[in-house]
Design a protein around this motif. Structure first.
Motif, PDB file in Angstrom:
ATOM      1  N   PHE A  14      -1.449  10.304  11.990  1.00  0.00           N
ATOM      2  CA  PHE A  14      -1.817  11.246  11.945  1.00  0.00           C
ATOM      3  C   PHE A  14      -0.162  11.196  13.041  1.00  0.00           C
ATOM      4  CE2 PHE A  14      -6.201  10.604  11.239  1.00  0.00           C
ATOM      5  CZ  PHE A  14      -6.610  12.348  11.120  1.00  0.00           C
ATOM      6  N   ILE A  15      -0.103  10.022  13.942  1.00  0.00           N
ATOM      7  CA  ILE A  15       0.865   9.518  14.701  1.00  0.00           C
ATOM      8  C   ILE A  15       1.848  10.017  14.439  1.00  0.00           C
ATOM      9  CG2 ILE A  15       2.833   8.730  16.126  1.00  0.00           C
ATOM     10  CD1 ILE A  15       0.072   6.511  16.205  1.00  0.00           C
ATOM     11  N   SER A  16       2.796  10.239  13.224  1.00  0.00           N
ATOM     12  CA  SER A  16       3.950  10.694  12.525  1.00  0.00           C
ATOM     13  C   SER A  16       3.834  12.152  12.705  1.00  0.00           C
ATOM     14  CB  SER A  16       3.778   9.789  11.215  1.00  0.00           C
ATOM     15  OG  SER A  16       3.268  10.500  10.891  1.00  0.00           O
ATOM     16  N   ASP A  17       2.853  12.866  11.681  1.00  0.00           N
ATOM     17  CA  ASP A  17       2.049  14.689  11.794  1.00  0.00           C
ATOM     18  C   ASP A  17       1.915  15.426  13.239  1.00  0.00           C
ATOM     19  OD1 ASP A  17       1.439  14.368   9.280  1.00  0.00           O
ATOM     20  OD2 ASP A  17      -0.945  13.961   8.867  1.00  0.00           O
ATOM     21  N   PHE A  18       1.540  14.488  14.462  1.00  0.00           N
ATOM     22  CA  PHE A  18       1.892  15.277  15.680  1.00  0.00           C
ATOM     23  C   PHE A  18       3.418  15.129  15.916  1.00  0.00           C
ATOM     24  CE2 PHE A  18       1.921  14.554  20.146  1.00  0.00           C
ATOM     25  CZ  PHE A  18       1.157  15.754  20.987  1.00  0.00           C
ATOM     26  N   LEU A  19       4.022  13.816  16.014  1.00  0.00           N
ATOM     27  CA  LEU A  19       5.724  14.334  16.511  1.00  0.00           C
ATOM     28  C   LEU A  19       6.411  14.906  15.366  1.00  0.00           C
ATOM     29  CD1 LEU A  19       6.054   9.872  16.584  1.00  0.00           C
ATOM     30  CD2 LEU A  19       5.577  11.651  18.385  1.00  0.00           C
ATOM     31  N   ALA A  20       6.181  15.134  14.738  1.00  0.00           N
ATOM     32  CA  ALA A  20       6.569  16.211  13.574  1.00  0.00           C
ATOM     33  C   ALA A  20       6.150  17.567  13.899  1.00  0.00           C
ATOM     34  CB  ALA A  20       6.168  15.941  11.632  1.00  0.00           C
ATOM     35  N   LEU A  21       4.950  18.181  14.924  1.00  0.00           N
ATOM     36  CA  LEU A  21       5.349  19.240  15.243  1.00  0.00           C
ATOM     37  C   LEU A  21       6.214  19.725  16.268  1.00  0.00           C
ATOM     38  CD1 LEU A  21       1.569  19.129  15.537  1.00  0.00           C
ATOM     39  CD2 LEU A  21       2.611  20.140  14.019  1.00  0.00           C
ATOM     40  N   ASP A  22       7.140  20.622  16.363  1.00  0.00           N
ATOM     41  CA  ASP A  22       7.880  20.545  16.746  1.00  0.00           C
ATOM     42  C   ASP A  22       7.237  20.907  18.476  1.00  0.00           C
ATOM     43  OD1 ASP A  22      10.161  20.946  14.944  1.00  0.00           O
ATOM     44  OD2 ASP A  22       9.613  23.101  14.802  1.00  0.00           O
TER      45      ASP A  22
ATOM     46  N   LYS B 297       0.295  25.188  18.127  1.00  0.00           N
ATOM     47  CA  LYS B 297       0.580  25.214  16.744  1.00  0.00           C
ATOM     48  C   LYS B 297      -0.686  24.503  16.163  1.00  0.00           C
ATOM     49  CE  LYS B 297       5.403  24.875  15.164  1.00  0.00           C
ATOM     50  NZ  LYS B 297       6.119  24.010  14.473  1.00  0.00           N
ATOM     51  N   ILE B 298      -1.546  24.543  17.812  1.00  0.00           N
ATOM     52  CA  ILE B 298      -3.123  24.059  17.268  1.00  0.00           C
ATOM     53  C   ILE B 298      -3.782  24.915  16.644  1.00  0.00           C
ATOM     54  CG2 ILE B 298      -5.618  24.102  17.781  1.00  0.00           C
ATOM     55  CD1 ILE B 298      -3.853  23.297  20.218  1.00  0.00           C
ATOM     56  N   SER B 299      -4.004  26.087  16.213  1.00  0.00           N
ATOM     57  CA  SER B 299      -4.558  27.390  15.096  1.00  0.00           C
ATOM     58  C   SER B 299      -3.934  26.131  13.321  1.00  0.00           C
ATOM     59  CB  SER B 299      -4.040  28.083  15.544  1.00  0.00           C
ATOM     60  OG  SER B 299      -3.044  28.719  15.393  1.00  0.00           O
ATOM     61  N   GLN B 300      -2.120  26.667  13.771  1.00  0.00           N
ATOM     62  CA  GLN B 300      -1.644  25.837  12.193  1.00  0.00           C
ATOM     63  C   GLN B 300      -2.091  24.805  11.541  1.00  0.00           C
ATOM     64  OE1 GLN B 300      -0.269  27.901  10.194  1.00  0.00           O
ATOM     65  NE2 GLN B 300      -0.321  26.317   8.003  1.00  0.00           N
ATOM     66  N   VAL B 301      -2.461  23.922  12.852  1.00  0.00           N
ATOM     67  CA  VAL B 301      -3.043  21.914  12.178  1.00  0.00           C
ATOM     68  C   VAL B 301      -5.142  21.985  11.873  1.00  0.00           C
ATOM     69  CG1 VAL B 301      -3.772  20.019  13.616  1.00  0.00           C
ATOM     70  CG2 VAL B 301      -1.566  21.250  13.749  1.00  0.00           C
ATOM     71  N   TRP B 302      -5.252  23.439  12.653  1.00  0.00           N
ATOM     72  CA  TRP B 302      -7.342  23.451  12.222  1.00  0.00           C
ATOM     73  C   TRP B 302      -6.517  23.478  10.964  1.00  0.00           C
ATOM     74  CZ3 TRP B 302     -11.041  23.530  16.595  1.00  0.00           C
ATOM     75  CH2 TRP B 302     -12.011  23.590  16.676  1.00  0.00           C
ATOM     76  N   LYS B 303      -6.395  24.553  10.720  1.00  0.00           N
ATOM     77  CA  LYS B 303      -6.530  25.272   9.210  1.00  0.00           C
ATOM     78  C   LYS B 303      -5.785  23.803   7.934  1.00  0.00           C
ATOM     79  CE  LYS B 303      -4.591  28.665   6.658  1.00  0.00           C
ATOM     80  NZ  LYS B 303      -3.371  29.845   6.338  1.00  0.00           N
ATOM     81  N   ASP B 304      -4.789  23.242   8.623  1.00  0.00           N
ATOM     82  CA  ASP B 304      -4.620  22.429   8.038  1.00  0.00           C
ATOM     83  C   ASP B 304      -5.539  21.358   7.493  1.00  0.00           C
ATOM     84  OD1 ASP B 304      -2.578  24.414   7.287  1.00  0.00           O
ATOM     85  OD2 ASP B 304      -0.385  22.993   8.466  1.00  0.00           O
TER      86      ASP B 304
ATOM     87  N   PRO C 210      -8.670  17.450  16.572  1.00  0.00           N
ATOM     88  CA  PRO C 210      -9.424  16.707  17.546  1.00  0.00           C
ATOM     89  C   PRO C 210      -8.057  14.836  17.604  1.00  0.00           C
ATOM     90  CG  PRO C 210     -11.042  17.182  16.610  1.00  0.00           C
ATOM     91  CD  PRO C 210     -10.254  17.987  15.892  1.00  0.00           C
ATOM     92  N   HIS C 211      -8.293  14.282  16.530  1.00  0.00           N
ATOM     93  CA  HIS C 211      -7.775  13.083  15.724  1.00  0.00           C
ATOM     94  C   HIS C 211      -6.358  13.116  15.816  1.00  0.00           C
ATOM     95  CE1 HIS C 211      -8.450   8.736  15.376  1.00  0.00           C
ATOM     96  NE2 HIS C 211      -7.485   8.684  14.150  1.00  0.00           N
ATOM     97  N   LEU C 212      -5.932  13.867  15.072  1.00  0.00           N
ATOM     98  CA  LEU C 212      -4.478  13.980  15.593  1.00  0.00           C
ATOM     99  C   LEU C 212      -4.097  14.377  16.722  1.00  0.00           C
ATOM    100  CD1 LEU C 212      -1.707  15.587  13.278  1.00  0.00           C
ATOM    101  CD2 LEU C 212      -2.191  16.938  15.207  1.00  0.00           C
ATOM    102  N   TYR C 213      -4.420  14.831  17.483  1.00  0.00           N
ATOM    103  CA  TYR C 213      -4.443  15.344  19.099  1.00  0.00           C
ATOM    104  C   TYR C 213      -4.478  14.188  19.995  1.00  0.00           C
ATOM    105  CZ  TYR C 213      -2.360  20.255  18.127  1.00  0.00           C
ATOM    106  OH  TYR C 213      -1.575  21.655  17.809  1.00  0.00           O
TER     107      TYR C 213
END
Length: 126
Positions: A40-48, A53-60, A67-70
């Motif tokens: 989750f931390i690495s996925d969060f850091l990979a977001l520019d 991009k909340i809606s895209q992350v929510w979709k994925d 919420p855990h990712l953020y």
């Protein structure tokens, strides 16, 4: 309702929750971050730009993992890989939510025993 009694009950309540959660967390502090936390931390850091991009992350990821990712990403940006600080922040947020829940039940039902019991059940469930 006497404010001193209410503060005493809340103080006892916070003390019980803090001690019980510390006992429960004791084993987790030995092992540190799980592979899911690191992912989750690495996925969060990979977001520019994570908040655009909340809606895209929510979709994925879906409703439960977004919420855990953020949360993981924000706490990581504050504390890095210091797991103890991460857990202390989680405990503070948990205490705040439990006290808020306690006060909400108290305002709605005006029953201190119900508020205290509901808060304890919520503290072990949450």
């Amino acid at each position: 309702m006497n404010i001193k009694k209410e503060l005493l009950v809340l103080s006892i309540f916070v003390l019980i929750v803090s001690i019980s959660q510390s006992i429960i967390l004791r084993h987790h502090l030995e092992f540190g971050f799980t592979p899911d936390d690191v992912r989750f931390i690495s996925d969060f850091l990979a977001l520019d730009s994570p908040f655009s991009k909340i809606s895209q992350v929510w979709k994925d990821l879906g409703i439960y993992q977004t919420p855990h990712l953020y949360y993981s990403g924000i706490v990581f940006s504050l504390f890095g890989f210091n797991y103890l600080s991460y857990q202390i922040a989680a405990l503070i947020f948990k205490i705040l939510s439990i006290v808020t829940f306690y006060l909400l039940i108290q305002v709605i039902f005006k029953n201190r025993l119900l508020s205290f019991t509901s808060g304890l059940v919520f503290s072990f469930q949450y």
